[in-house]
Write a protein that holds these residues in place. Structure first.
Motif, short mmCIF file in Angstrom:
data_model
loop_
_atom_site.label_atom_id
_atom_site.label_comp_id
_atom_site.label_asym_id
_atom_site.label_seq_id
_atom_site.Cartn_x
_atom_site.Cartn_y
_atom_site.Cartn_z
N ALA A 121 0.80 -1.13 0.34
CA ALA A 121 0.22 0.16 0.00
C ALA A 121 0.93 1.19 -0.12
O ALA A 121 0.32 2.42 -0.11
CB ALA A 121 -0.97 -0.03 1.22
N GLY A 122 2.28 1.06 0.24
CA GLY A 122 3.08 2.39 0.10
C GLY A 122 3.20 3.12 1.38
O GLY A 122 3.58 4.22 1.34
N ARG A 123 2.73 2.52 2.54
CA ARG A 123 2.74 2.86 3.71
C ARG A 123 3.96 2.55 4.57
O ARG A 123 4.48 3.10 5.58
CB ARG A 123 1.58 2.62 4.51
CG ARG A 123 0.39 3.13 4.01
CD ARG A 123 -0.75 3.05 4.91
NE ARG A 123 -0.68 3.44 6.05
CZ ARG A 123 -1.19 2.89 7.43
NH1 ARG A 123 -2.24 2.13 7.38
NH2 ARG A 123 -0.94 3.59 8.49
N VAL A 124 4.86 1.59 3.98
CA VAL A 124 6.00 0.93 4.75
C VAL A 124 7.33 0.78 3.90
O VAL A 124 7.05 0.34 2.87
CB VAL A 124 5.67 -0.20 5.43
CG1 VAL A 124 7.01 -1.05 6.17
CG2 VAL A 124 4.91 -0.02 6.67
N THR A 125 8.38 1.31 4.28
CA THR A 125 9.71 1.18 3.35
C THR A 125 10.59 0.52 4.52
O THR A 125 10.98 1.34 5.30
CB THR A 125 10.33 2.40 3.09
OG1 THR A 125 9.12 2.82 1.97
CG2 THR A 125 11.41 2.27 2.13
N LEU A 126 10.94 -0.64 4.11
CA LEU A 126 11.91 -1.36 4.87
C LEU A 126 13.21 -1.58 4.22
O LEU A 126 13.11 -1.98 3.04
CB LEU A 126 11.62 -2.72 5.43
CG LEU A 126 10.23 -2.73 6.53
CD1 LEU A 126 9.97 -3.76 7.02
CD2 LEU A 126 10.41 -1.68 7.58
N ILE A 127 14.42 -1.22 4.89
CA ILE A 127 15.77 -1.45 4.28
C ILE A 127 16.80 -1.90 4.99
O ILE A 127 16.97 -1.94 6.22
CB ILE A 127 16.31 0.27 3.97
CG1 ILE A 127 15.29 0.87 3.00
CG2 ILE A 127 17.84 0.04 3.34
CD1 ILE A 127 15.61 2.18 2.76
N ASN A 128 17.54 -3.02 4.58
CA ASN A 128 18.65 -3.82 4.96
C ASN A 128 20.06 -2.64 5.22
O ASN A 128 20.52 -2.38 4.04
CB ASN A 128 19.11 -4.76 4.29
CG ASN A 128 20.29 -5.80 4.97
OD1 ASN A 128 20.83 -6.40 3.96
ND2 ASN A 128 20.21 -5.74 6.07
N ALA A 129 20.00 -2.27 6.17
CA ALA A 129 21.26 -1.34 6.55
C ALA A 129 21.52 -1.22 8.09
O ALA A 129 21.02 -1.57 8.87
CB ALA A 129 20.84 0.23 6.03
N ALA A 130 22.72 -0.78 8.27
CA ALA A 130 23.27 -0.64 9.48
C ALA A 130 22.90 0.75 10.06
O ALA A 130 22.85 1.52 9.45
CB ALA A 130 24.70 -1.05 9.54
N ALA A 131 23.01 0.93 11.45
CA ALA A 131 22.95 2.30 12.14
C ALA A 131 23.76 3.28 11.66
O ALA A 131 23.30 4.56 11.54
CB ALA A 131 22.65 2.04 13.65
N ASP A 132 24.98 3.04 11.18
CA ASP A 132 25.97 3.80 10.87
C ASP A 132 26.11 3.98 9.48
O ASP A 132 27.05 4.83 9.01
CB ASP A 132 27.38 3.56 11.48
CG ASP A 132 27.82 2.29 11.25
OD1 ASP A 132 27.26 1.58 10.59
OD2 ASP A 132 28.93 1.96 11.29
N GLN A 133 25.24 3.59 8.78
CA GLN A 133 25.16 3.62 7.41
C GLN A 133 23.83 3.83 6.70
O GLN A 133 23.14 3.18 5.90
CB GLN A 133 25.75 2.28 6.75
CG GLN A 133 27.15 2.06 7.22
CD GLN A 133 27.75 0.78 6.57
OE1 GLN A 133 26.96 -0.09 6.11
NE2 GLN A 133 29.00 0.43 6.73
N LEU A 134 23.15 4.92 7.43
CA LEU A 134 21.82 5.26 6.70
C LEU A 134 21.95 5.75 5.40
O LEU A 134 22.56 6.61 5.07
CB LEU A 134 21.36 6.31 7.79
CG LEU A 134 20.56 5.93 9.19
CD1 LEU A 134 20.04 7.03 9.67
CD2 LEU A 134 20.14 4.69 9.07
N PRO A 135 21.05 5.13 4.58
CA PRO A 135 20.91 5.53 2.97
C PRO A 135 20.61 6.86 2.88
O PRO A 135 19.86 7.47 3.45
CB PRO A 135 20.10 4.37 2.41
CG PRO A 135 19.33 4.05 3.42
CD PRO A 135 20.23 3.99 4.77
N PRO A 136 20.98 7.54 1.57
CA PRO A 136 20.34 8.87 1.38
C PRO A 136 18.71 8.89 1.47
O PRO A 136 18.27 9.96 1.87
CB PRO A 136 20.90 9.28 0.01
CG PRO A 136 22.10 8.27 -0.08
CD PRO A 136 21.69 7.14 0.47
#
Length: 229
Positions: free
Chosen positions: A121-136
């Motif tokens: 539904a476009g309400r959630v975006t989940l990303i595989n990343a570390a806390a010190d490497q947040l993507p743009p």
């Protein structure tokens, strides 16, 4: 169900899920503590199942979400979403869009399944990343940020919190929660954790700090703070 019976059932589930899950994880991987930090492989799948079904974990996540007083237009970021229990609760309470990162691919898969409808539904975006490497893509601004039992695993937590403050909108708020799981943890352990988190948040430039406590065993503490409007 009478309250006393409900408490007994919850206590039995808490004990049973925790003990059984730990036994399976140890059978698959001797590094059970490492699995708690970074779930991976078959043992990580079991760890995620425990995280998602242990009654105290579910209660803790619901409680932290309730403290944030999420509004319908809010953009919310969770650092270390695990199996996605808090993400699902944020969706239920009506957050505008929920973003999350986790460094475990196993947790990403579990959280994505748990929140599949909201993702479509476009309400959630989940990303595989570390806390010190947040993507743009997660530069913000966010209205609220939360982390539940994950701060202790962040590299350079003071720097990470300062970075998160910059990603919050004016008046944005943050909630950092901890329920110590070390052997012999007590209410005193939780209070010390709250003090440490509070000091980190102040050093990162946050204001309006307050601490809330959920009376589990050991207690869950949540330190809330905000950025200037």
């Amino acid at each position: 169900m009478p309250r006393a019976v409900r408490r007994a059932v919850t206590a039995a589930a808490e004990y049973g899920i925790g003990r059984a899950g730990l036994a399976v994880v140890r059978a698959l991987d001797r590094d059970a503590i490492g699995q708690g930090h970074h779930p991976r492989g078959a043992a990580g799948s079991v760890t995620g199942w425990v995280f998602a079904h242990r009654p105290s974990n579910r209660q803790r996540n619901r409680w932290v979400v309730s403290l944030l007083d999420v509004q319908p237009a809010d953009r919310v970021l969770e650092i270390g979403f695990g199996p996605g229990v808090a993400v699902a609760q944020l969706v239920r309470v009506g957050a505008g869009h929920v973003y999350g990162i986790d460094h475990s691919e196993v947790m990403l898969r579990q959280a994505s399944r748990r929140n599949a409808t909201a993702i479509r539904a476009g309400r959630v975006t989940l990303i595989n990343a570390a806390a010190d490497q947040l993507p743009p893509a997660l530069s913000g601004p966010f209205d609220a940020i939360l982390a539940v039992n994950s701060l202790g695993f962040w590299p350079g937590p003071a720097e990470r919190l300062a970075d998160l403050r910059r990603r919050l909108a004016p008046g944005g708020r943050i909630a950092i929660a901890s329920q110590p799981r070390c052997p012999g943890a007590t209410a005193g352990t939780s209070r010390r954790a709250a003090d440490e988190i509070g000091n980190l948040l102040r050093s990162a430039g946050f204001t309006q700090l307050r601490t809330e406590t959920l009376p589990l065993s050991p207690p869950v503490i949540c330190v809330l703070a905000a950025v200037a409007s």
